[in-house]
Design a protein around this motif. Sequence first.
Motif, short mmCIF file in Angstrom:
data_model
loop_
_atom_site.label_atom_id
_atom_site.label_comp_id
_atom_site.label_asym_id
_atom_site.label_seq_id
_atom_site.Cartn_x
_atom_site.Cartn_y
_atom_site.Cartn_z
N ILE A 1 3.04 12.05 -7.05
CA ILE A 1 4.36 12.53 -7.49
C ILE A 1 5.05 11.46 -8.34
O ILE A 1 5.63 11.76 -9.38
N ALA A 2 4.92 10.19 -7.91
CA ALA A 2 5.54 9.10 -8.67
C ALA A 2 4.92 9.00 -10.07
O ALA A 2 5.62 8.67 -11.04
N SER A 3 3.64 9.31 -10.18
CA SER A 3 2.97 9.28 -11.48
C SER A 3 3.60 10.31 -12.41
O SER A 3 3.92 10.02 -13.58
N CYS A 4 3.81 11.50 -11.89
CA CYS A 4 4.42 12.57 -12.69
C CYS A 4 5.88 12.23 -13.01
O CYS A 4 6.35 12.46 -14.12
N GLN B 1 0.84 -1.19 0.00
CA GLN B 1 0.00 0.00 0.00
C GLN B 1 0.88 1.24 0.00
O GLN B 1 1.80 1.37 0.80
N VAL B 2 0.58 2.15 -0.91
CA VAL B 2 1.40 3.35 -1.01
C VAL B 2 0.59 4.59 -0.70
O VAL B 2 -0.63 4.62 -0.92
N GLN B 3 1.30 5.59 -0.20
CA GLN B 3 0.61 6.82 0.20
C GLN B 3 0.16 7.59 -1.05
O GLN B 3 0.87 7.69 -2.04
N HIS B 4 -1.02 8.14 -0.94
CA HIS B 4 -1.70 8.80 -2.07
C HIS B 4 -0.85 9.87 -2.76
O HIS B 4 -0.73 9.87 -3.99
N HIS B 5 -0.26 10.76 -1.98
CA HIS B 5 0.47 11.88 -2.61
C HIS B 5 1.83 11.46 -3.12
O HIS B 5 2.35 12.03 -4.07
N ALA C 1 4.85 2.46 -10.59
CA ALA C 1 6.25 2.92 -10.58
C ALA C 1 6.89 2.67 -9.22
O ALA C 1 8.03 2.21 -9.13
N ILE C 2 6.15 2.95 -8.16
CA ILE C 2 6.68 2.74 -6.80
C ILE C 2 6.95 1.25 -6.56
O ILE C 2 8.04 0.87 -6.11
N ASP D 1 11.72 9.93 -3.73
CA ASP D 1 12.14 9.26 -4.96
C ASP D 1 11.04 8.25 -5.24
O ASP D 1 9.98 8.32 -4.63
N LEU D 2 11.32 7.32 -6.14
CA LEU D 2 10.23 6.40 -6.49
C LEU D 2 9.90 5.41 -5.38
O LEU D 2 8.79 4.89 -5.34
N SER D 3 10.85 5.18 -4.44
CA SER D 3 10.54 4.15 -3.45
C SER D 3 10.02 4.70 -2.12
O SER D 3 9.27 4.04 -1.43
#
Length: 761
Positions: A485-488, A477-481, A744-745, A523-525
């Motif tokens: 940012i990872a999407s961009c 589970q990844v944090q929304h924001h 991406a994450i 960063d991405l992670s």
Amino acid sequence: MNTVAKKILIKGLVQGVGFRPFIYRLANEFNLCGTVENNNLGVEIFIEGTNQKIEGLIEALPTRIPEASHITSLKIEISKVHGFNSFSIVKSNSISEEVTEVSPDIAVCKDCLADMKLQPNRIDYAFTNCTNCGPRFTIIKDLPYDRFKTTMSVFEMCNECSTEYKNVLNRRFHAQPVACANCGPHYQLYENGNSLNTFDEIIKAATDLLNNGKILAIKGLGGFHIACSPFNNDVVKELRLRKNREGKPLALMFRNIADIKKYLFVSKEEEIILSSWRRPIVLLKIKKSLSHQISLGLDTVGVMLPYMPFHHLLFEKFELPALVLTSGNLSDEPIIIDNNEALRSLSKITDATIIYNREIHNRTDDSVVFVANKKSRIIRRSRGYAPSPIKLELKTEGIFAAGAELVNCFAIGKGEQVILSQHIGDLKNLETLEFYKESVSRFSKLFRFKPAIAVADMHPEYLSTKFADEMGIELIQVQHHHAHIASCMAENNLDEKVLGISFDGTGYGTDGNIWGGEFLICDLSDFERINQFEYIKQPGGDASNHHPWRMLLSYLIHYFGEKFVEENIDLFEGIDKNEIDLISTMIKKNINCPLSSSAGRLFDAVSALLGACRNATYHAEAPMRLEALIDKSDQTIDIYPFEIKNSISFKSTFKNMISDLRLGISSSVISSKFHNTIVELVVSMATKVKKEKGLNKVVLSGGTFQNRIILEKSENRLKNNGFEVFTQSDIPSNDGGIALGQIAIAAKRRELGVLGLKYGI
Ligand code: ZN
Ligand code: ZN
Ligand code: FE
């Protein structure tokens, strides 16, 4: 002369876009022998001939590909000479589990429109198409792309169509949905239990009904539309009433670009996008109003050009330059695609229904874009865009991303690509959740996807999170924001530490609070939250989204106390005093008042303060109305003060906005100064982070960046201050882009071997 042989493997959007016939014609032009075939990898070409001619073809190929095709990789190998004496197209052949692209639907081309005036079997035939145009994703059931795997399979080609289909020099050579009046699908119009079956009668009846202020349901490419005249206030009002669509702007289809320009401002970039084969709805600024009922006080309206033969044929007989063309659904349900369902449920809100007898397999809404800083910015990614993949430099294979909840899109990882689904919608709606589940299973089948890892939002109540959890595979589970940012970052191929600025309406924070005004070093992670908008109580939680005045009340009580509210009660004009007391009590006693750092809610409060929107009838109405207040001739560069501490306080911002209001300064100027303030905050924070951490790359994402002023000014000011700025263009900065960030994450964490990483905050 020496004969040599080469094998060329092309990946990308190369199926269903006339690629094989194009290669065939090219091979003939260069006098080369061999074969071309579609397989699950892409298009494979085998050519024999002189080295010079082969080189000639290889050089010409990328510069002359069909309009809607797109090459992502082209591999050339030396091969053994087979001794072919001609060039031929060989039958599709499933050899691999790896799948190539599925083409989005393509607007009808000029040649087909001309055929509809010339070819006897296609005069006014509304399903005319060729290898360069026509339905694709909406009719595809399986790959490789062949007629018998589409919803065209039930129509048997007539001799004439079949001759064209088999003639390699014909524009319809291997055009899978090829059809004519003698063999293809047909329209029908239903009105009060009667049906019309001849096309001329249908168009005549449709235009008469529209001219007489009636409402029609018309089957489109990816789903039904509801149509009426935009010049008749009463009928538009009636449509809003029947469709239960009180305030949301309605999209228009115009006959042509010249007519659009009479009513709307169109820039060069906007014109290019409007006329492109993708034919999205483009948000344009209003020059001259058609009817107040269309946009209800907003300064923009969504506009598109005809993309189906039917639209063109309708406008030939319809005298008005535009039509309201809004999605055929009941309030928040998915757009209807089934004839029987349309006749059953849409007929309750329309006066007649126009259907045709080809099935829509994959539902797609009209896509929506706007232009900011001369770049296309997608808001809703569906028809004409989905399911084109996004290429990453990370291994994405086997990763399923569940997406967010409100404007959901999910995504699957294939190889190093991400295939983002079409716009799904709000999963809280039961029918939409069904559409989500069905689409996940269809994507899995179509793209031979075997999920190994699921990635979802941290929000425990998101239905997408629950769905991912129930898949029974490893879930992260990844944090929304972070995902925003990872999407961009993924869209811009960034894989390093950046300053991420994510402003939106709502997202679940790692502390359980509502986030939405976030400054992340990430960063991405992983990410670190370095600052945020000050937490404010959000009375009633999500319920306050519909009542921007509640956020104004909360901000005022937080900064100035209850007495101030009593003394300035006129700021709540039109709101019942008892309701104000009730919400004040909730705030005071902390009943159902989650803490929120949301930018969306701040914009809500300011919108309510300026009287632009105190109660909202649709998502993001208050911020949209706040932006629309700004008279573009106001070029103020003034800002309001704010304070950057452990969090960002807007106490002095509110104090000064209220005193401007009391001084009688126009709401246009106040709104403009408020927007400038947010931009100033973005630049100040970026400058501070650069000084402290040496980061020069700034990534902007989240729904608030769909505000044209915030996006354009932030991007420009940051660039002028020497920052490298990254924004979203082909992927929505709203929650429709979350799934790309999630993949991406997960992909980055898998590469680093830290899949289960817990955020270090
Ligand atoms: Zn065509
Ligand atoms: Zn035919
Ligand atoms: Fe969001």
